[in-house]
Scaffold this motif. Sequence first.
Motif, PDB file in Angstrom:
ATOM      1  N   ASN A   1      -4.526   1.180  -5.124  1.00 13.98           N
ATOM      2  CA  ASN A   1      -5.338  -0.026  -4.991  1.00 13.98           C
ATOM      3  C   ASN A   1      -6.781   0.390  -4.744  1.00 13.98           C
ATOM      4  O   ASN A   1      -7.087   1.586  -4.661  1.00 13.98           O
ATOM      5  CB  ASN A   1      -4.797  -0.911  -3.860  1.00 13.98           C
ATOM      6  CG  ASN A   1      -4.758  -0.186  -2.533  1.00 13.98           C
ATOM      7  OD1 ASN A   1      -5.802   0.154  -1.973  1.00 13.98           O
ATOM      8  ND2 ASN A   1      -3.554   0.075  -2.017  1.00 13.98           N
ATOM      9  N   ASP A   2      -7.690  -0.578  -4.605  1.00 11.64           N
ATOM     10  CA  ASP A   2      -9.111  -0.245  -4.504  1.00 11.64           C
ATOM     11  C   ASP A   2      -9.526   0.234  -3.120  1.00 11.64           C
ATOM     12  O   ASP A   2     -10.637   0.747  -2.944  1.00 11.64           O
ATOM     13  CB  ASP A   2      -9.978  -1.448  -4.917  1.00 11.64           C
ATOM     14  CG  ASP A   2      -9.657  -2.694  -4.114  1.00 11.64           C
ATOM     15  OD1 ASP A   2      -8.798  -2.622  -3.214  1.00 11.64           O
ATOM     16  OD2 ASP A   2     -10.258  -3.749  -4.399  1.00 11.64           O
ATOM     17  N   SER A   3      -8.649   0.085  -2.115  1.00  9.06           N
ATOM     18  CA  SER A   3      -8.989   0.588  -0.777  1.00  9.06           C
ATOM     19  C   SER A   3      -7.732   1.089  -0.059  1.00  9.06           C
ATOM     20  O   SER A   3      -7.282   0.467   0.913  1.00  9.06           O
ATOM     21  CB  SER A   3      -9.659  -0.509   0.052  1.00  9.06           C
ATOM     22  OG  SER A   3      -8.818  -1.665   0.115  1.00  9.06           O
TER      23      SER A   3
ATOM     24  N   ASP B   1       0.830  -1.207   0.000  1.00  5.14           N
ATOM     25  CA  ASP B   1       0.000   0.000   0.000  1.00  5.14           C
ATOM     26  C   ASP B   1       0.862   1.253   0.000  1.00  5.14           C
ATOM     27  O   ASP B   1       0.646   2.187  -0.780  1.00  5.14           O
ATOM     28  CB  ASP B   1      -0.924  -0.024   1.223  1.00  5.14           C
ATOM     29  CG  ASP B   1      -2.008   1.045   1.156  1.00  5.14           C
ATOM     30  OD1 ASP B   1      -2.002   1.852   0.206  1.00  5.14           O
ATOM     31  OD2 ASP B   1      -2.869   1.083   2.055  1.00  5.14           O
ATOM     32  N   ILE B   2       1.883   1.286   0.868  1.00  3.53           N
ATOM     33  CA  ILE B   2       2.714   2.489   0.928  1.00  3.53           C
ATOM     34  C   ILE B   2       3.742   2.524  -0.190  1.00  3.53           C
ATOM     35  O   ILE B   2       4.009   3.577  -0.773  1.00  3.53           O
ATOM     36  CB  ILE B   2       3.390   2.621   2.318  1.00  3.53           C
ATOM     37  CG1 ILE B   2       4.036   4.010   2.443  1.00  3.53           C
ATOM     38  CG2 ILE B   2       4.391   1.513   2.580  1.00  3.53           C
ATOM     39  CD1 ILE B   2       4.469   4.349   3.853  1.00  3.53           C
TER      40      ILE B   2
END
Length: 404
Positions: A378-380, A371-372
């Motif tokens: 991404n989707d969330s 994510d980072i």
Amino acid sequence: MDSAGKRTRLAAFLGRTQYETTRYQWGRGEGSHTSCYATAALCRMLQQEGIPPDEVVIICTDEAWTRHEGPLTAEIRHLTGLSLKRRAIPNGENPGELWQQFDTLRQEFRVPEDTLLVLDITNGFRSQPFFAAAALSFVRAVDDRRPEVRVFYAGNLVKDQPTDVWELTAFTELVDWAQALSLFLKTGRVSGVAEPARRLGRDLRKQWALQGQQGPKPVLDRLAEALKNFGEALVTVRTGDLLLGREEEVSASRNLMSALDESEEEVRRYLPPLADVLDRIRRFAAPLARTDSLKGPEGDAALAALARLYLDMQRYSEAATTVREAWVTRYASPEAATPGRGFSRKARMAAEGDCYRNMKGFETLAMLRNDIDHGGMNDSPRVADRLIKEIGREVEHLQATAGQ
């Protein structure tokens, strides 16, 4: 400082005192000039050094200028052929006038790129030397181009004895280096650390030679290079270089610890204010310098300490990456846990597979790192404060389980 080919601006303060005539001397007594003005002596000294002033600027109040303009102008013209330039400042009797002083100094210290600034603070009136230091530090800290400067002060006048001219440039370089070290401690950014250390070492060696001091010659180059190598490995996440070293070289962490030990006596002798800063660097480098392998309890502890260091510096991407790789290393064979020659990418991928299959929470950790590292594409994507908290919890968990 290499001043070849540069113009020289001599900027000097002048107070309203009636100065007494004395013989100013510099170096080991190789040069001297008799005058009631330290600025005139500096003109002569700079001529002797082969960098005669191209302009002489006097910073003073109206009262000081009225008292000294005639004799000082005549002497400077006789020595250099130059006419004095004057920068008027108020007396500094209220905050508004003090800010005017600061602004005048700030503008005067912003010299062209081809100009060496020589600052004479001998006859500064009241708070003028303090404002000079503040303005000079401000310009050198915030401007895109850092002016080259030398700072001088003539020692206390003692009747019937010569007055020494002291160079205080090393103290200016000390401020630059302290600022760079502070930034390094907070963020890991090292680009401003090595060069101030080299300049400071050069100035200290010059003063050591001129003043005939005893003991070994000051050498800060070794520490400067060690800081540079450690910082560059830190910000590029070269885990192997930081903790293990590369081929026959010791790790950047151990090299830094060794350089800190070698330079400690020198720093405490010549730069005592920096001793505490270097102690802080030693404290955060030491946990990274205690292992020869990333496998086993010592390796676990070193990786956990590195992740904590990144977290404390708010380098969250590096912290998340280090936590993930630390867990993979726990499952890895030696050839998958030693970056560099002999490293097996196939074995590393096998260790990652073991983590996904056997370690509770590893998939969540991997998603957090992705994510980072991928900028939230991404989707969330997590919101920033949640991301920071989750990375912090992962670092704490890694530290709590290190060596188990």
